[in-house]
Scaffold this active site. Structure first.
Site, short mmCIF file in Angstrom:
data_model
loop_
_atom_site.label_atom_id
_atom_site.label_comp_id
_atom_site.label_asym_id
_atom_site.label_seq_id
_atom_site.Cartn_x
_atom_site.Cartn_y
_atom_site.Cartn_z
N TYR A 146 0.73 -26.24 17.36
CA TYR A 146 1.81 -25.41 17.26
C TYR A 146 2.10 -24.77 15.78
O TYR A 146 2.82 -23.97 15.67
CB TYR A 146 3.19 -26.44 18.07
CG TYR A 146 3.35 -26.13 19.27
CD1 TYR A 146 2.48 -26.77 20.01
CD2 TYR A 146 4.32 -25.45 19.68
CE1 TYR A 146 2.60 -26.54 21.64
CE2 TYR A 146 4.58 -25.30 20.98
CZ TYR A 146 3.72 -26.02 21.84
OH TYR A 146 3.91 -25.94 23.40
N LYS A 195 -7.83 -36.36 23.76
CA LYS A 195 -9.23 -35.85 24.10
C LYS A 195 -10.13 -36.27 23.00
O LYS A 195 -10.92 -35.59 22.41
CB LYS A 195 -8.94 -34.39 24.13
CG LYS A 195 -10.15 -33.58 24.82
CD LYS A 195 -10.29 -33.72 26.34
CE LYS A 195 -11.55 -33.11 26.77
NZ LYS A 195 -11.80 -33.38 28.08
N ASP A 227 -7.32 -34.62 30.72
CA ASP A 227 -7.66 -34.02 31.89
C ASP A 227 -7.34 -35.18 33.17
O ASP A 227 -6.85 -34.83 33.72
CB ASP A 227 -9.08 -33.56 31.85
CG ASP A 227 -10.24 -34.47 31.45
OD1 ASP A 227 -9.73 -35.50 30.52
OD2 ASP A 227 -11.14 -34.06 31.25
N ASP A 251 3.29 -30.61 25.81
CA ASP A 251 3.88 -29.27 26.67
C ASP A 251 3.52 -29.34 27.99
O ASP A 251 4.35 -29.26 28.87
CB ASP A 251 3.59 -28.21 25.61
CG ASP A 251 4.25 -26.79 26.14
OD1 ASP A 251 5.28 -27.01 26.67
OD2 ASP A 251 3.47 -26.13 26.25
N ASP A 255 5.70 -30.43 31.66
CA ASP A 255 5.81 -29.51 32.80
C ASP A 255 5.39 -30.08 34.08
O ASP A 255 5.87 -29.84 35.18
CB ASP A 255 5.15 -28.22 32.79
CG ASP A 255 6.47 -27.08 32.09
OD1 ASP A 255 7.32 -27.68 31.34
OD2 ASP A 255 6.17 -25.94 32.08
C1 IPM Z 1 9.08 -26.37 25.72
C2 IPM Z 1 8.74 -25.08 25.74
C3 IPM Z 1 8.34 -24.58 24.17
C4 IPM Z 1 7.29 -25.17 23.86
C5 IPM Z 1 8.41 -23.08 24.15
C6 IPM Z 1 9.40 -22.46 24.60
C7 IPM Z 1 8.03 -22.84 22.61
O1 IPM Z 1 7.63 -24.65 26.68
O2 IPM Z 1 10.02 -26.86 24.96
O3 IPM Z 1 8.07 -27.18 26.16
O4 IPM Z 1 6.00 -24.89 24.11
O5 IPM Z 1 7.35 -26.30 23.18
MG MG Z 2 6.77 -26.37 27.69
#
Ligand code: IPM
Ligand code: MG
Length: 361
Positions: A146, A195, A227, A251, A255
């Site tokens: 990032y 990894k 993975d 990240d 999710d």
């Molecule tokens: C998160 C989001 C952010 C990230 C984006 C919006 C830049 O996906 O907070 O997980 O990738 O960190």
């Molecule tokens: Mg995210």
């Protein structure tokens, strides 16, 4: 106690969900005798519209002056919103990355819990979901891909894009310490995800994590390749307590972890630095498709406010009161659209806020 809180309503459903979180916090203040002072700042698309940039220096200063920051969500639909015609460093997301860096918020805590009442929404097979799970992803937030150097060049007539992934041992050590500290307060297990079979940064990660682990003999450490971790999260999420990982892996895995709970609308997060200061935001995005319709689920933001009370203000009892109100509302059968199931009562965003506030006693 006087709590000085900077709020970032942001874009999409952000303003609606922050409004409900404030409603709940104001009730907490009333019941427990605190004074809460809220100051709003703009970030993301809202800031672009007002100032032409996704985050101003003035907004950063206002955030820094507070005890904690409560955020909704930022960003729009990249296929429709004019914000995405701007260069990448002027888009809404750059505001979020900018504030994380400016406030040195290197530790991102993302708990993923399967609520008994919402077990039906869990997309996993019942034989997996019945074990339940309660895990926390400790994601490094200010390093790695990032924030590495990036550029796009033309070489031998070909366009070429370069992103760099670097970590120094200091960055790894401080997040590892946060991971082990929190594991100590939970079920005392850290799964460090990397990894290391391919990346140098992961091999260093593994070494430094092991060095830190030596100071925590009471905490069990295991290493897992990313993975495999992605697979294990759907195969048997109950095996995890704290998942410790770098920015990009965190990240993606967060999710995934949120989805297996049944609704991303339920998950809070905290981004912390070395002090008590933190930025608290739901794990979900700005959902521009349902913005302004009073149908968003404010619970993730409300639970983020609970994390704020706990981590930035040491108000454990107040944080528990909010978490208890969430459980009670679910038990009482109220659901926003995203977590709705047959036989439940469907409510909107602001009504959900009212129901939660009522249950703070
Ligand atoms: C998160 C989001 C952010 C990230 C984006 C919006 C830049 O996906 O907070 O997980 O990738 O960190
Ligand atoms: Mg995210």
């Amino acid at each position: 106690m006087r709590l000085q809180i900077t709020c970032i309503p942001g874009d999409g459903i952000g303003p609606e969900i922050v409004r409900e979180a404030k409603k709940v916090l104001e009730k907490v203040a009333k019941v427990y005798g605190h004074e809460m002072v809220f100051t709003d700042i703009l970030m993301g698309g809202a800031s672009i519209d007002a100032y032409g940039v996704p985050l101003t220096q003035e907004a950063i200063e206002t955030a820094k002056a507070a005890d904690a920051v409560l955020m909704g969500s930022i960003g729009g639909d990249p296929t429709k919103s004019p914000w995405y015609q701007l260069p990448p460093d002027k888009r809404p997301e750059a505001g979020l990355l900018g504030i994380r860096k400016a406030l040195n918020l290197f530790a991102n805590l993302r708990p993923a819990v399967l609520y008994e009442e919402l077990a039906a929404a869990c997309p996993l097979k019942e034989e997996i979901s019945k074990a339940g799970f309660d895990l926390l992803i400790m994601r490094e937030l200010t390093g790695g891909l990032y924030f590495g150097e990036r550029k796009t060049v033309v070489e031998n007539g070909l366009r070429k894009a370069i992103d760099t992934l670097t970590y120094d041992e200091g960055e790894i050590r401080r997040i590892a310490i946060k991971g082990f500290d929190i594991a100590r307060k939970r079920r005392k297990k850290v799964t460090s995800v990397d990894k290391a079979n391919v990346l140098d940064s992961s091999r260093l990660w593994r070494k430094v994590v092991e060095e830190v682990a030596a100071d925590y003999p009471d905490v069990k450490l295991e290493h897992m390749l990313v993975d495999n971790c992605a697979m294990q999260l759907v195969k048997d999420p109950s095996q995890f307590d704290v998942i410790l990982t770098e920015n990009m892996f965190g990240d993606i895995l967060s999710d995934e972890a949120s989805m297996v709970t049944g609704s991303i609308g339920m998950l809070a997060s905290a981004s912390l630095n070395d002090t008590k200061f933190g930025l608290y935001e739901p794990s979900h995005g700005s959902a521009p498709d349902i913005a302004g319709q009073d149908v968003a689920n404010p619970i993730a933001t409300v639970l983020s406010a609970a994390m704020m009370l706990r981590y930035s203000f040491d108000l454990d009892e107040e944080a528990k009161a909010i978490e208890e109100a969430v459980r009670q509302v679910l038990k009482d059968g109220y659901r926003t659209g995203d977590i709705f199931s047959e036989g439940m009562m469907r409510v909107g965003c602001s009504q959900m806020g009212d129901l939660l506030a009522e249950r703070i006693r």
